[in-house]
Design a protein around this motif. Structure first.
Motif, PDB file in Angstrom:
ATOM      1  N   TYR A 167       0.989  -1.249  -0.085  1.00 13.44           N
ATOM      2  CA  TYR A 167       0.076   0.063   0.096  1.00 13.44           C
ATOM      3  C   TYR A 167       1.050   1.392   0.204  1.00 13.44           C
ATOM      4  O   TYR A 167       1.856   1.238   0.710  1.00 13.44           O
ATOM      5  CB  TYR A 167      -0.812   0.105   1.315  1.00 13.44           C
ATOM      6  N   MET A 168       0.394   2.149  -0.648  1.00 17.43           N
ATOM      7  CA  MET A 168       1.111   3.294  -0.552  1.00 17.43           C
ATOM      8  C   MET A 168       0.962   3.962   0.846  1.00 17.43           C
ATOM      9  O   MET A 168      -0.203   4.057   1.180  1.00 17.43           O
ATOM     10  CB  MET A 168       0.933   4.507  -1.656  1.00 17.43           C
ATOM     11  N   GLY A 169       2.074   4.436   1.463  1.00 18.15           N
ATOM     12  CA  GLY A 169       1.787   4.710   2.774  1.00 18.15           C
ATOM     13  C   GLY A 169       2.755   3.768   3.461  1.00 18.15           C
ATOM     14  O   GLY A 169       3.147   4.035   4.877  1.00 18.15           O
ATOM     15  N   ASP A 170       3.186   2.384   3.052  1.00 16.01           N
ATOM     16  CA  ASP A 170       3.919   1.540   3.919  1.00 16.01           C
ATOM     17  C   ASP A 170       5.568   1.819   3.498  1.00 16.01           C
ATOM     18  O   ASP A 170       6.376   1.406   4.274  1.00 16.01           O
ATOM     19  CB  ASP A 170       3.655   0.190   3.029  1.00 16.01           C
ATOM     20  N   PHE A 171       5.892   2.782   2.463  1.00 15.12           N
ATOM     21  CA  PHE A 171       7.436   3.074   2.243  1.00 15.12           C
ATOM     22  C   PHE A 171       7.964   1.910   1.952  1.00 15.12           C
ATOM     23  O   PHE A 171       9.074   1.588   2.421  1.00 15.12           O
ATOM     24  CB  PHE A 171       8.111   4.076   3.409  1.00 15.12           C
ATOM     25  N   ASP A 172       7.388   0.883   1.021  1.00 16.10           N
ATOM     26  CA  ASP A 172       7.721  -0.247   0.940  1.00 16.10           C
ATOM     27  C   ASP A 172       9.124  -0.014   0.031  1.00 16.10           C
ATOM     28  O   ASP A 172       9.234   0.710  -1.061  1.00 16.10           O
ATOM     29  CB  ASP A 172       6.906  -1.000   0.197  1.00 16.10           C
ATOM     30  N   GLU A 173      10.327  -0.905   0.336  1.00 15.55           N
ATOM     31  CA  GLU A 173      11.541  -0.892  -0.327  1.00 15.55           C
ATOM     32  C   GLU A 173      11.449  -1.395  -1.800  1.00 15.55           C
ATOM     33  O   GLU A 173      12.464  -0.843  -2.592  1.00 15.55           O
ATOM     34  CB  GLU A 173      12.639  -1.723   0.420  1.00 15.55           C
ATOM     35  N   ALA A 174      10.549  -2.193  -1.922  1.00 13.87           N
ATOM     36  CA  ALA A 174      10.431  -2.488  -3.542  1.00 13.87           C
ATOM     37  C   ALA A 174      10.095  -1.396  -4.556  1.00 13.87           C
ATOM     38  O   ALA A 174      10.262  -1.597  -5.729  1.00 13.87           O
ATOM     39  CB  ALA A 174       9.275  -3.647  -3.565  1.00 13.87           C
ATOM     40  N   LEU A 175       9.711  -0.350  -3.873  1.00  8.22           N
ATOM     41  CA  LEU A 175       9.281   0.929  -4.555  1.00  8.22           C
ATOM     42  C   LEU A 175      10.412   1.883  -4.246  1.00  8.22           C
ATOM     43  O   LEU A 175      10.253   2.437  -3.409  1.00  8.22           O
ATOM     44  CB  LEU A 175       7.852   1.380  -4.200  1.00  8.22           C
ATOM     45  N   GLU A 176      11.375   2.318  -5.261  1.00  2.30           N
ATOM     46  CA  GLU A 176      12.595   3.025  -4.992  1.00  2.30           C
ATOM     47  C   GLU A 176      12.218   4.464  -5.000  1.00  2.30           C
ATOM     48  O   GLU A 176      11.269   4.937  -5.915  1.00  2.30           O
ATOM     49  CB  GLU A 176      13.504   2.646  -6.035  1.00  2.30           C
ATOM     50  N   ASP A 177      12.924   5.398  -4.465  1.00  4.48           N
ATOM     51  CA  ASP A 177      12.888   6.666  -4.403  1.00  4.48           C
ATOM     52  C   ASP A 177      12.997   7.377  -5.892  1.00  4.48           C
ATOM     53  O   ASP A 177      13.951   6.729  -6.485  1.00  4.48           O
ATOM     54  CB  ASP A 177      13.724   7.464  -3.501  1.00  4.48           C
ATOM     55  N   GLU A 178      12.069   8.237  -6.144  1.00  5.53           N
ATOM     56  CA  GLU A 178      12.335   8.941  -7.475  1.00  5.53           C
ATOM     57  C   GLU A 178      12.228   7.887  -8.694  1.00  5.53           C
ATOM     58  O   GLU A 178      13.359   8.052  -9.625  1.00  5.53           O
ATOM     59  CB  GLU A 178      13.430   9.731  -7.401  1.00  5.53           C
ATOM     60  N   SER A 179      11.539   6.892  -8.733  1.00  6.54           N
ATOM     61  CA  SER A 179      11.615   5.939  -9.586  1.00  6.54           C
ATOM     62  C   SER A 179      10.418   5.986 -10.809  1.00  6.54           C
ATOM     63  O   SER A 179      10.475   5.215 -11.710  1.00  6.54           O
ATOM     64  CB  SER A 179      11.540   4.612  -9.133  1.00  6.54           C
TER      65      SER A 179
END
Ligand SMILES: C[S@@+](CC[C@H](N)C(=O)[O-])C[C@H]1O[C@@H](n2cnc3c(N)ncnc32)[C@H](O)[C@@H]1O
Length: 228
Positions: free
Chosen positions: A94-106
């Motif tokens: 979920y957005m809000g989890d700050f999941d590492e699979a979703l990299e910064d500025e990607s």
């Protein structure tokens, strides 16, 4: 941009061929808005937040790299099964989890249809902060958000909450165009709405809202921001 989807613009999208002409619900109107915004997208990394059984990623994946970001737990009557669609990456978060699979500025674009209204009040700020984190500088945020509007003007806390969330310092987001909706909001006939059949279905799911729903229309906020 912080406004409502209007009927006249939907008529244009219909004529332009960006609407599913067999559908009769607000989602298809929201989809048409997103398609009108992303019609020229090519070579972009696009994330659909809460895509569920996404309709739009089928089209967007032809010329872009697409990710469906959802936990598929059935929230808001979304699917509980992970859809397997060739050419669409799935990240179960979920957005809000700050999941590492979703990299910064990607991501070049993050969008959603009928999702943000399901985010609990206490998670709204975190959700937008996480989306701002994963957006590249110059990236775009597009959200079509369902909201019940009444005939009489009233204060709608969620309208303020979304605005305050994206205007939090440090996110680097700026409105694509100046917001035109504010804290005193009411239904206008020019706004595109969901059908009464959809309302009746919603009442069968949540009978306690039956009386309220008799005097309201389900409209869609359109929210567009750019990352600096
Ligand atoms: C009403 S469904 C909409 C699904 C799809 N967008 C559509 O238009 O058919 C809401 C979806 O949002 C997802 N969702 C809710 N909060 C989310 C969040 N913070 N991040 C990602 N997905 C979320 C739910 O899991 C659910 O699949």
């Amino acid at each position: 941009m912080y406004d409502f989807i209007r009927k006249l613009e939907f008529f244009d999208w219909w004529d332009a061929g960006w609407a599913d002409k067999s559908a009769r619900n607000l989602k298809s109107i929201q989809d048409a808005w997103i398609m009108s915004e992303l019609r020229d997208a090519e070579g972009l990394r696009i994330g659909e937040v809460g895509g569920g059984d996404s309709r739009l990623l089928h089209y967007l994946k032809e010329r872009n790299s697409c990710v469906n970001i959802d936990k598929f737990e059935g929230l808001g009557k979304g699917p509980k099964k992970v859809p397997e669609i060739d050419g669409i990456e799935v990240v179960q978060a979920y957005m809000g989890d700050f999941d590492e699979a979703l990299e910064d500025e990607s991501f070049d674009v993050m969008f959603s249809v009928s999702v943000i209204e399901h985010v609990a009040d206490e998670h709204v700020n975190g959700c937008f902060k996480d989306m701002a984190r994963v957006l590249k500088p110059g990236g775009r945020l597009l959200h079509a958000i369902d909201i019940y509007l009444y005939e009489d003007e009233c204060v709608m806390p969620r309208i303020d909450a979304y605005r305050e969330a994206v205007e939090m310092p440090g996110l680097g987001l700026r409105w694509h165009t100046e917001p035109v909706i504010g804290d005193q909001t009411k239904f206008r006939c020019a706004y595109a709405t969901n059908s009464d059949q959809q309302l009746a279905y919603a009442c069968s799911l949540v009978p306690s809202m039956r009386e309220m729903r008799a005097d309201m229309q389900v409209c869609s906020i359109k929210m567009a921001l750019d990352k600096e």
